[in-house]
Design an enzyme around this catalytic site. Structure first.
Site, short mmCIF file in Angstrom:
data_model
loop_
_atom_site.label_atom_id
_atom_site.label_comp_id
_atom_site.label_asym_id
_atom_site.label_seq_id
_atom_site.Cartn_x
_atom_site.Cartn_y
_atom_site.Cartn_z
CG MET A 157 12.80 46.19 -25.36
SD MET A 157 12.39 47.88 -25.70
CE MET A 157 10.97 47.64 -26.74
CG MET B 83 8.75 48.20 -23.65
SD MET B 83 8.85 49.98 -23.38
CE MET B 83 9.66 50.48 -24.89
CG ASP C 126 14.56 50.41 -31.84
OD1 ASP C 126 14.06 49.42 -31.26
OD2 ASP C 126 14.02 51.52 -31.89
CG ASP D 106 9.22 49.35 -29.50
OD1 ASP D 106 9.18 50.49 -29.97
OD2 ASP D 106 10.18 48.57 -29.67
CG HIS E 185 10.14 48.42 -34.09
ND1 HIS E 185 11.08 47.42 -34.24
CD2 HIS E 185 10.34 48.95 -32.86
CE1 HIS E 185 11.83 47.35 -33.15
NE2 HIS E 185 11.40 48.26 -32.30
CB SER F 227 8.91 52.52 -33.02
OG SER F 227 8.48 52.40 -31.67
N GLY G 139 10.31 56.20 -34.38
CA GLY G 139 9.08 56.36 -33.60
C GLY G 139 8.63 57.80 -33.57
CB SER G 140 9.41 60.58 -31.26
OG SER G 140 10.81 60.35 -31.34
CG HIS H 126 12.39 45.71 -29.78
ND1 HIS H 126 12.73 47.03 -29.63
CD2 HIS H 126 13.32 45.01 -29.09
CE1 HIS H 126 13.80 47.13 -28.88
NE2 HIS H 126 14.19 45.91 -28.54
CG MET I 39 18.44 48.46 -28.27
SD MET I 39 16.84 48.83 -29.00
CE MET I 39 16.37 50.28 -28.07
C1 DX5 Z 1 12.74 52.04 -27.26
C2 DX5 Z 1 12.10 51.33 -28.44
C3 DX5 Z 1 12.24 52.08 -29.73
C4 DX5 Z 1 11.61 53.47 -29.69
C5 DX5 Z 1 12.05 54.28 -30.88
O1 DX5 Z 1 12.90 51.13 -26.20
O2 DX5 Z 1 12.67 50.06 -28.63
O3 DX5 Z 1 11.67 51.32 -30.78
O4 DX5 Z 1 10.21 53.34 -29.68
O5 DX5 Z 1 11.42 55.54 -30.76
P1 DX5 Z 1 12.19 56.90 -31.18
O6 DX5 Z 1 12.36 56.82 -32.69
O7 DX5 Z 1 11.26 57.99 -30.76
O8 DX5 Z 1 13.51 56.90 -30.47
ZN ZN Z 2 12.09 48.99 -30.48
#
Ligand code: DX5
Ligand code: ZN
Length: 222
Positions: free
Chosen positions: A70, A38, A177, A36, A34, A9, A199-200, A68, A139
């Site tokens: 959001m 927002m 996710d 994201d 991925h 992500s 992600g992290s 994705h 999620m």
């Molecule tokens: C949160 C995102 C995820 C997030 C995942 O709203 O949709 O994709 O970036 O990151 P980690 O793996 O750090 O939880």
């Molecule tokens: Zn996401």
């Protein structure tokens, strides 16, 4: 198609070097990216839009990109992401009153469609839309931020959704996710997931090749 897909992500990437970060994780063995999105309303955070995706495609990032959303999935935003090169567009089921119409818009324009469920959102609507979709995103954190803790109650939701998918003879990705790390990825895979948004755990590591191969080793044991 591989059995398990790893989708970094980019929310946790270094935005100052976004293009190189994406190229590095792809070179390190990531299967897809991925993306994201927002909008600051559906979730409090604000990230990036179709122009950034277009720039990635213009600079020869040809890998599968799953967007994705959001966000409020207006028809214009959906079409802009399709024109910019999205391979998948995933909508939150509670982000629109017209889910079927939006999913049809995505599919009718040659893009794959996904639907996303927040941790406490019921999967009830699945029966009425599953024929049209290519990806189900569960999620495992509340959307809006990277680096959160995996919500363990999602494991039983994964088992349930995996059973529903098995009844259909088409490939529907079961994407999880949020909060995925080396300690919990095997349980998530054993519950029935096949696509892992990370992600992290990836972007906070100093060696993308090592961390992705560590995740792959865990998955290869399943
Ligand atoms: C949160 C995102 C995820 C997030 C995942 O709203 O949709 O994709 O970036 O990151 P980690 O793996 O750090 O939880
Ligand atoms: Zn996401």
């Amino acid at each position: 198609m591989k059995k398990f897909l790893i989708a970094p992500s980019i929310l946790s990437a270094d935005f100052f070097r976004l293009g190189q970060e994406i190229q590095s994780v792809l070179d390190a063995g990531a299967d897809m990216i991925h993306f994201d999105v927002m909008d600051g309303f559906y979730v409090p955070n604000l990230t990036f839009g179709p122009l950034v995706l277009h720039a990635l495609r213009k600079n020869n990032i040809t890998a599968t990109i799953d967007v994705h959303l959001m966000a409020n999935p207006s028809d214009k935003l959906i079409m802009d992401f399709i024109y910019s090169g999205a391979d998948y567009i995933t909508l939150h089921v509670d982000s629109t009153n017209h889910l079927d119409q939006k999913i049809s818009l995505i599919k009718d324009n040659g893009c794959k469609a996904g639907i996303a469920f927040n941790p406490a959102t019921s999967i009830f609507c699945l029966d009425y839309i599953i024929e049209k979709i290519d990806l189900i995103l569960l999620m495992s954190v509340n959307p809006g931020l990277g680096g959160q803790k995996f919500i363990n109650s999602i494991l039983k939701k994964i088992v349930l959704v995996n059973k529903i998918i098995k009844k259909f003879n088409k490939r529907i990705l079961l994407q999880i996710d949020g909060g995925i790390n080396l300690k919990n990825i095997q349980d998530i895979a054993l519950a029935g997931a096949d696509t892992f948004v990370i992600g992290s755990s990836i972007f906070n590591s100093c060696n993308y090749v090592n961390i992705i191969s560590e995740f792959r080793k865990k998955l290869n044991l399943i």
